[in-house]
Design a protein around this motif. Sequence first.
Motif, PDB file in Angstrom:
ATOM      1  N   ALA A 193     -29.041 -31.743  38.671  1.00 21.89           N
ATOM      2  CA  ALA A 193     -29.677 -31.388  39.941  1.00 21.89           C
ATOM      3  C   ALA A 193     -30.004 -32.637  40.751  1.00 21.89           C
ATOM      4  O   ALA A 193     -29.791 -32.685  41.967  1.00 21.89           O
ATOM      5  CB  ALA A 193     -30.943 -30.567  39.685  1.00 21.89           C
ATOM      6  N   LYS A 216     -28.352 -33.816  44.489  1.00 18.61           N
ATOM      7  CA  LYS A 216     -29.160 -34.043  45.688  1.00 18.61           C
ATOM      8  C   LYS A 216     -28.747 -35.303  46.449  1.00 18.61           C
ATOM      9  O   LYS A 216     -28.905 -35.372  47.666  1.00 18.61           O
ATOM     10  CB  LYS A 216     -30.637 -34.127  45.308  1.00 18.61           C
ATOM     11  CG  LYS A 216     -31.238 -32.787  44.919  1.00 18.61           C
ATOM     12  CD  LYS A 216     -32.699 -32.920  44.512  1.00 18.61           C
ATOM     13  CE  LYS A 216     -33.280 -31.552  44.124  1.00 18.61           C
ATOM     14  NZ  LYS A 216     -34.692 -31.658  43.674  1.00 18.61           N
ATOM     15  N   ASN A 218     -22.795 -23.395  39.830  1.00 13.27           N
ATOM     16  CA  ASN A 218     -23.595 -22.374  40.513  1.00 13.27           C
ATOM     17  C   ASN A 218     -25.070 -22.427  40.132  1.00 13.27           C
ATOM     18  O   ASN A 218     -25.932 -22.129  40.959  1.00 13.27           O
ATOM     19  CB  ASN A 218     -23.036 -20.983  40.208  1.00 13.27           C
ATOM     20  CG  ASN A 218     -21.638 -20.796  40.776  1.00 13.27           C
ATOM     21  OD1 ASN A 218     -21.249 -21.474  41.719  1.00 13.27           O
ATOM     22  ND2 ASN A 218     -20.876 -19.884  40.193  1.00 13.27           N
ATOM     23  N   ASN A 219     -25.385 -22.824  38.897  1.00 14.89           N
ATOM     24  CA  ASN A 219     -26.774 -22.814  38.431  1.00 14.89           C
ATOM     25  C   ASN A 219     -27.516 -24.129  38.646  1.00 14.89           C
ATOM     26  O   ASN A 219     -28.739 -24.131  38.805  1.00 14.89           O
ATOM     27  CB  ASN A 219     -26.828 -22.453  36.946  1.00 14.89           C
ATOM     28  CG  ASN A 219     -26.348 -21.034  36.671  1.00 14.89           C
ATOM     29  OD1 ASN A 219     -26.367 -20.187  37.564  1.00 14.89           O
ATOM     30  ND2 ASN A 219     -25.916 -20.769  35.446  1.00 14.89           N
ATOM     31  N   GLU A 220     -26.773 -25.254  38.623  1.00 16.29           N
ATOM     32  CA  GLU A 220     -27.463 -26.546  38.672  1.00 16.29           C
ATOM     33  C   GLU A 220     -27.073 -27.430  39.856  1.00 16.29           C
ATOM     34  O   GLU A 220     -27.834 -28.322  40.234  1.00 16.29           O
ATOM     35  CB  GLU A 220     -27.189 -27.316  37.372  1.00 16.29           C
ATOM     36  CG  GLU A 220     -27.629 -26.579  36.111  1.00 16.29           C
ATOM     37  CD  GLU A 220     -27.396 -27.398  34.853  1.00 16.29           C
ATOM     38  OE1 GLU A 220     -27.893 -28.543  34.811  1.00 16.29           O
ATOM     39  OE2 GLU A 220     -26.720 -26.908  33.927  1.00 16.29           O
ATOM     40  N   ALA A 228     -25.043 -26.260  43.045  1.00 15.76           N
ATOM     41  CA  ALA A 228     -24.860 -25.664  44.374  1.00 15.76           C
ATOM     42  C   ALA A 228     -26.105 -25.713  45.252  1.00 15.76           C
ATOM     43  O   ALA A 228     -26.043 -26.142  46.414  1.00 15.76           O
ATOM     44  CB  ALA A 228     -24.368 -24.230  44.233  1.00 15.76           C
ATOM     45  N   SER A 229     -27.232 -25.274  44.727  1.00 16.30           N
ATOM     46  CA  SER A 229     -28.446 -25.189  45.548  1.00 16.30           C
ATOM     47  C   SER A 229     -29.017 -26.554  45.899  1.00 16.30           C
ATOM     48  O   SER A 229     -29.873 -26.669  46.789  1.00 16.30           O
ATOM     49  CB  SER A 229     -29.507 -24.361  44.818  1.00 16.30           C
ATOM     50  OG  SER A 229     -29.888 -24.994  43.603  1.00 16.30           O
ATOM     51  N   ASN A 230     -28.568 -27.584  45.211  1.00 15.31           N
ATOM     52  CA  ASN A 230     -29.100 -28.931  45.444  1.00 15.31           C
ATOM     53  C   ASN A 230     -28.196 -29.812  46.300  1.00 15.31           C
ATOM     54  O   ASN A 230     -28.581 -30.913  46.673  1.00 15.31           O
ATOM     55  CB  ASN A 230     -29.342 -29.617  44.096  1.00 15.31           C
ATOM     56  CG  ASN A 230     -30.457 -28.966  43.301  1.00 15.31           C
ATOM     57  OD1 ASN A 230     -31.619 -28.996  43.703  1.00 15.31           O
ATOM     58  ND2 ASN A 230     -30.105 -28.359  42.177  1.00 15.31           N
ATOM     59  N   ASP A 281     -25.889 -29.890  52.859  1.00 17.55           N
ATOM     60  CA  ASP A 281     -25.157 -28.882  53.626  1.00 17.55           C
ATOM     61  C   ASP A 281     -23.766 -29.358  54.033  1.00 17.55           C
ATOM     62  O   ASP A 281     -22.862 -28.541  54.219  1.00 17.55           O
ATOM     63  CB  ASP A 281     -25.943 -28.489  54.882  1.00 17.55           C
ATOM     64  CG  ASP A 281     -27.195 -27.696  54.539  1.00 17.55           C
ATOM     65  OD1 ASP A 281     -27.297 -27.194  53.404  1.00 17.55           O
ATOM     66  OD2 ASP A 281     -28.067 -27.577  55.428  1.00 17.55           O
ATOM     67  N   ASN A 302     -19.816 -21.036  44.173  1.00 16.35           N
ATOM     68  CA  ASN A 302     -20.590 -20.655  45.358  1.00 16.35           C
ATOM     69  C   ASN A 302     -20.797 -21.859  46.285  1.00 16.35           C
ATOM     70  O   ASN A 302     -21.659 -22.697  46.050  1.00 16.35           O
ATOM     71  CB  ASN A 302     -21.955 -20.093  44.938  1.00 16.35           C
ATOM     72  CG  ASN A 302     -21.817 -18.862  44.053  1.00 16.35           C
ATOM     73  OD1 ASN A 302     -20.872 -18.085  44.199  1.00 16.35           O
ATOM     74  ND2 ASN A 302     -22.753 -18.672  43.135  1.00 16.35           N
ATOM     75  N   LYS A 343     -21.511 -23.467  50.226  1.00 18.38           N
ATOM     76  CA  LYS A 343     -22.100 -23.161  51.513  1.00 18.38           C
ATOM     77  C   LYS A 343     -20.990 -23.230  52.562  1.00 18.38           C
ATOM     78  O   LYS A 343     -20.095 -24.079  52.470  1.00 18.38           O
ATOM     79  CB  LYS A 343     -23.197 -24.176  51.853  1.00 18.38           C
ATOM     80  CG  LYS A 343     -24.386 -24.150  50.904  1.00 18.38           C
ATOM     81  CD  LYS A 343     -25.368 -25.264  51.257  1.00 18.38           C
ATOM     82  CE  LYS A 343     -26.532 -25.303  50.266  1.00 18.38           C
ATOM     83  NZ  LYS A 343     -27.459 -26.438  50.537  1.00 18.38           N
TER      84      LYS A 343
END
Length: 341
Positions: free
Chosen positions: A73, A77, A96-98, A100-102, A105, A123, A125
């Motif tokens: 993660a 970032k 997807n778990n560690e 993508a969200s970090n 954009d 997944n 953006k």
Amino acid sequence: MPAAKIYYDADANLDVLKDRMIVFLGFGNQGAAQAQNLRDSGIPNDKILVANRPDHYAEDAKSKGFNVEQDFAKAAKVADVIFLLIPDQVQPRIFNNEIASNLKDDAVVVVASGYNVFYKLLNFKPSQDVVMVAPRMIGSSVRSLYVKGKGFPCFVSVEQDGTGKAHDSALALSRAIGATKAGAIASSAREETAMDLFAEQALWPNIIMLFREAFSVLKEAGCSDEALCYEMWMSKEPAEIFERAAEDGFILQLKHHSTVSQYGQLSGALALDGSAAREHFKNILYNQVLNGKFCQEFSKIEDDLEKEGDANPLNQLYQKSEASELGQAEKRVRARLAGLL
């Protein structure tokens, strides 16, 4: 179909990568090779980060002077560019778990295989770039050819252009790892996946079957295990044939064989009716690969592939294959000649 476009060093601008933090998720065969090539192409070492669990791969990265982050993660970032160089079957879970969200954009996600992109298992953006830079050689060759000042075959594509600059990034990254020296071939995740899985599920299974059945026929005719193993593959003649095919041409490499061999192979191949094989190949391509059937079936056993012993379906396949007449014969030959091989 039109000829594929091929990109060379002159088509790529390394300035595109200036001041970007480039993260390598995984430092295995490809990760180690591509990270070193990137650094030797002028990307500062402090702009390269290896994301890897604490294992011997991480230690290898450290020994080669790279900064290593064990927290995926955290690595995500800071990434402006991230290479996904971990096995296909674990990519979706980890990304997807560690990851993508970090990710930023406008991050550039680089894959070396079209599998997870084509089957939409990752997944992304909409604002991110997704590119494929896929060397067609094992990692050790990607590195050794770069060191020798030579290039290597590679596929390159833009799968998602969220920033409008994905094409430039794809070419710059291809050049940085050494791919555009010999020419990076424009491709796509669909094309790479189709060809890769087709070879693995149609072409090579048939070759394995042909060797297996040929071995049994010659064995019945009185040929010894030792003679058969060496004649068919242990002499490394098949490897030399494919090397010649790469250098001289698939058909023209036959000119290196005896006249008897040339005539037998060419006349024999032309006499065979390939219609049944063609239909079999088309069935694999359209009803197993391109329609996603294999992907769906494989996803059901992915967790089992991490298990030990007979609980692992891959181990079961090896056991069945090694139990064949060819498999058992080779085992006896290698045991007998262990000190000579």
